[in-house]
Design a protein around this motif. Structure first.
Motif, PDB file in Angstrom:
ATOM      1  N   LEU A 194      16.483  41.448 -35.096  1.00  0.00           N
ATOM      2  CA  LEU A 194      16.130  40.020 -35.080  1.00  0.00           C
ATOM      3  C   LEU A 194      17.370  39.141 -35.121  1.00  0.00           C
ATOM      4  O   LEU A 194      17.436  38.111 -34.441  1.00  0.00           O
ATOM      5  CB  LEU A 194      15.209  39.678 -36.248  1.00  0.00           C
ATOM      6  CG  LEU A 194      13.820  40.328 -36.209  1.00  0.00           C
ATOM      7  CD1 LEU A 194      13.060  40.013 -37.489  1.00  0.00           C
ATOM      8  CD2 LEU A 194      13.039  39.898 -34.984  1.00  0.00           C
ATOM      9  N   ASP A 195      18.385  39.543 -35.894  1.00  0.00           N
ATOM     10  CA  ASP A 195      19.631  38.775 -35.956  1.00  0.00           C
ATOM     11  C   ASP A 195      20.361  38.828 -34.611  1.00  0.00           C
ATOM     12  O   ASP A 195      20.912  37.821 -34.162  1.00  0.00           O
ATOM     13  CB  ASP A 195      20.539  39.305 -37.073  1.00  0.00           C
ATOM     14  CG  ASP A 195      19.953  39.075 -38.455  1.00  0.00           C
ATOM     15  OD1 ASP A 195      19.161  38.118 -38.620  1.00  0.00           O
ATOM     16  OD2 ASP A 195      20.279  39.861 -39.372  1.00  0.00           O
ATOM     17  N   ALA A 196      20.324  39.995 -33.976  1.00  0.00           N
ATOM     18  CA  ALA A 196      20.957  40.135 -32.662  1.00  0.00           C
ATOM     19  C   ALA A 196      20.238  39.273 -31.624  1.00  0.00           C
ATOM     20  O   ALA A 196      20.882  38.618 -30.793  1.00  0.00           O
ATOM     21  CB  ALA A 196      20.969  41.603 -32.235  1.00  0.00           C
ATOM     22  N   GLU A 197      18.906  39.252 -31.662  1.00  0.00           N
ATOM     23  CA  GLU A 197      18.149  38.413 -30.734  1.00  0.00           C
ATOM     24  C   GLU A 197      18.499  36.939 -30.937  1.00  0.00           C
ATOM     25  O   GLU A 197      18.711  36.208 -29.962  1.00  0.00           O
ATOM     26  CB  GLU A 197      16.644  38.632 -30.926  1.00  0.00           C
ATOM     27  CG  GLU A 197      16.156  39.970 -30.434  1.00  0.00           C
ATOM     28  CD  GLU A 197      14.692  40.251 -30.738  1.00  0.00           C
ATOM     29  OE1 GLU A 197      14.188  41.292 -30.287  1.00  0.00           O
ATOM     30  OE2 GLU A 197      14.031  39.423 -31.425  1.00  0.00           O
ATOM     31  N   ALA A 248      21.275  35.737 -32.180  1.00  0.00           N
ATOM     32  CA  ALA A 248      22.663  35.519 -31.776  1.00  0.00           C
ATOM     33  C   ALA A 248      22.782  35.386 -30.252  1.00  0.00           C
ATOM     34  O   ALA A 248      23.542  34.559 -29.754  1.00  0.00           O
ATOM     35  CB  ALA A 248      23.549  36.663 -32.275  1.00  0.00           C
ATOM     36  N   VAL A 249      22.015  36.165 -29.532  1.00  0.00           N
ATOM     37  CA  VAL A 249      22.127  36.186 -28.066  1.00  0.00           C
ATOM     38  C   VAL A 249      21.199  35.163 -27.410  1.00  0.00           C
ATOM     39  O   VAL A 249      21.601  34.461 -26.468  1.00  0.00           O
ATOM     40  CB  VAL A 249      21.845  37.610 -27.523  1.00  0.00           C
ATOM     41  CG1 VAL A 249      21.810  37.620 -26.003  1.00  0.00           C
ATOM     42  CG2 VAL A 249      22.882  38.603 -28.048  1.00  0.00           C
ATOM     43  N   LEU A 250      19.961  35.079 -27.895  1.00  0.00           N
ATOM     44  CA  LEU A 250      18.955  34.233 -27.237  1.00  0.00           C
ATOM     45  C   LEU A 250      18.715  32.898 -27.931  1.00  0.00           C
ATOM     46  O   LEU A 250      18.072  32.015 -27.365  1.00  0.00           O
ATOM     47  CB  LEU A 250      17.611  34.982 -27.164  1.00  0.00           C
ATOM     48  CG  LEU A 250      17.579  36.279 -26.356  1.00  0.00           C
ATOM     49  CD1 LEU A 250      16.268  37.003 -26.582  1.00  0.00           C
ATOM     50  CD2 LEU A 250      17.793  35.984 -24.881  1.00  0.00           C
ATOM     51  N   GLY A 251      19.141  32.782 -29.178  1.00  0.00           N
ATOM     52  CA  GLY A 251      18.864  31.576 -29.939  1.00  0.00           C
ATOM     53  C   GLY A 251      17.517  31.623 -30.629  1.00  0.00           C
ATOM     54  O   GLY A 251      17.094  30.656 -31.266  1.00  0.00           O
ATOM     55  N   GLY A 252      16.816  32.704 -30.493  1.00  0.00           N
ATOM     56  CA  GLY A 252      15.509  32.924 -31.113  1.00  0.00           C
ATOM     57  C   GLY A 252      15.174  34.392 -31.021  1.00  0.00           C
ATOM     58  O   GLY A 252      15.963  35.187 -30.503  1.00  0.00           O
ATOM     59  N   THR A 253      13.998  34.757 -31.490  1.00  0.00           N
ATOM     60  CA  THR A 253      13.591  36.158 -31.498  1.00  0.00           C
ATOM     61  C   THR A 253      12.448  36.416 -30.525  1.00  0.00           C
ATOM     62  O   THR A 253      11.857  35.476 -29.983  1.00  0.00           O
ATOM     63  CB  THR A 253      13.118  36.573 -32.906  1.00  0.00           C
ATOM     64  OG1 THR A 253      11.883  35.903 -33.184  1.00  0.00           O
ATOM     65  CG2 THR A 253      14.165  36.260 -33.974  1.00  0.00           C
ATOM     66  N   HIS A 254      12.123  37.691 -30.363  1.00  0.00           N
ATOM     67  CA  HIS A 254      10.970  38.042 -29.531  1.00  0.00           C
ATOM     68  C   HIS A 254       9.690  37.435 -30.106  1.00  0.00           C
ATOM     69  O   HIS A 254       8.775  37.092 -29.370  1.00  0.00           O
ATOM     70  CB  HIS A 254      10.841  39.567 -29.381  1.00  0.00           C
ATOM     71  CG  HIS A 254      10.452  40.285 -30.630  1.00  0.00           C
ATOM     72  ND1 HIS A 254      11.370  40.675 -31.578  1.00  0.00           N
ATOM     73  CD2 HIS A 254       9.240  40.656 -31.101  1.00  0.00           C
ATOM     74  CE1 HIS A 254      10.747  41.275 -32.563  1.00  0.00           C
ATOM     75  NE2 HIS A 254       9.452  41.269 -32.309  1.00  0.00           N
ATOM     76  N   ALA A 255       9.635  37.271 -31.435  1.00  0.00           N
ATOM     77  CA  ALA A 255       8.462  36.646 -32.059  1.00  0.00           C
ATOM     78  C   ALA A 255       8.354  35.175 -31.648  1.00  0.00           C
ATOM     79  O   ALA A 255       7.257  34.676 -31.357  1.00  0.00           O
ATOM     80  CB  ALA A 255       8.545  36.783 -33.581  1.00  0.00           C
ATOM     81  N   ASP A 256       9.485  34.497 -31.594  1.00  0.00           N
ATOM     82  CA  ASP A 256       9.492  33.103 -31.138  1.00  0.00           C
ATOM     83  C   ASP A 256       9.026  33.018 -29.684  1.00  0.00           C
ATOM     84  O   ASP A 256       8.224  32.142 -29.327  1.00  0.00           O
ATOM     85  CB  ASP A 256      10.894  32.496 -31.251  1.00  0.00           C
ATOM     86  CG  ASP A 256      11.421  32.473 -32.673  1.00  0.00           C
ATOM     87  OD1 ASP A 256      10.637  32.228 -33.606  1.00  0.00           O
ATOM     88  OD2 ASP A 256      12.636  32.703 -32.838  1.00  0.00           O
ATOM     89  N   LEU A 257       9.525  33.922 -28.856  1.00  0.00           N
ATOM     90  CA  LEU A 257       9.129  33.937 -27.439  1.00  0.00           C
ATOM     91  C   LEU A 257       7.629  34.186 -27.297  1.00  0.00           C
ATOM     92  O   LEU A 257       6.955  33.525 -26.500  1.00  0.00           O
ATOM     93  CB  LEU A 257       9.898  35.017 -26.674  1.00  0.00           C
ATOM     94  CG  LEU A 257      11.338  34.713 -26.326  1.00  0.00           C
ATOM     95  CD1 LEU A 257      12.029  35.966 -25.794  1.00  0.00           C
ATOM     96  CD2 LEU A 257      11.414  33.601 -25.304  1.00  0.00           C
TER      97      LEU A 257
END
Length: 189
Positions: A75-78, A80-89
């Protein structure tokens, strides 16, 4: 493209997804009987953001995998890279699709700390059920049965009051039904 996703990752993804869906349905049959089938679907779709990343953000997924390989939490990596997580998406996608609020919250909140959710106003029952189901779905049922059942009991404990889980209802009793149903589902696929 999903064809490029390692077979092992897809297997883990679908195993957790189906386990979460089945736990959601089993819990729903007792806690929200009219919504049990919808809860199965919410559990099945709760991690859709992962598929979005795999399908549409391949370059970013490589960066995420590199960070995770270096020891960073997924989740921290997401973030850092995307500005959010797969859960946010997932929550965002469900919102665009005008899915019910319980579905949106189920996707968006499934990784949130329970205490954080409990402190938030207006969290839907469906989101708590999928949140619990996702946590239960992470537990490996192949471990020694006493440890497995003890772990399930520890996970469910904080949810008892907020979901008004009756004292007679034991998740340990549901575990066998979940595994039986999953075995049937796997035979189909």
């Amino acid at each position: 493209d999903l064809k490029d996703v390692q077979r092992e990752h897809l297997h883990e993804f679908w195993d957790h997804t189906l386990r979460t869906a089945e736990w959601s349905k089993q819990l729903g049959q007792y806690l929200s009987p009219d919504e049990a089938d919808a809860l199965f679907v919410a559990g099945l779709l709760h991690n859709i953001g992962e598929l979005v990343i795999w399908q549409n953000f391949q370059t970013e997924k490589s960066k995420i995998d590199h960070l995770v390989g270096g020891g960073m939490r997924t989740l921290d990596a997401e973030r850092a890279v995307l500005g959010g997580t797969h859960a946010d998406l997932g929550g965002f996608l469900f919102s665009i699709w005008n899915l019910p609020k319980g579905f949106v919250q189920s996707a968006m909140f499934h990784h949130h700390n329970f205490a954080f959710l409990a402190a938030m106003p207006s969290v839907m029952t469906e989101a708590y059920i999928v949140h619990l189901a996702a946590a239960l779905g992470e537990v490996d049922p192949r471990q020694p049965k006493p440890l497995y059942l003890e772990t399930l009991g520890l996970i469910e404990k904080p949810y008892r009051d907020i979901l008004k889980i009756p004292a007679h209802l034991k998740l340990t009793d549901m575990a066998e039904q979940v595994e039986t149903n999953l075995a049937g589902i796997r035979k189909i696929f």
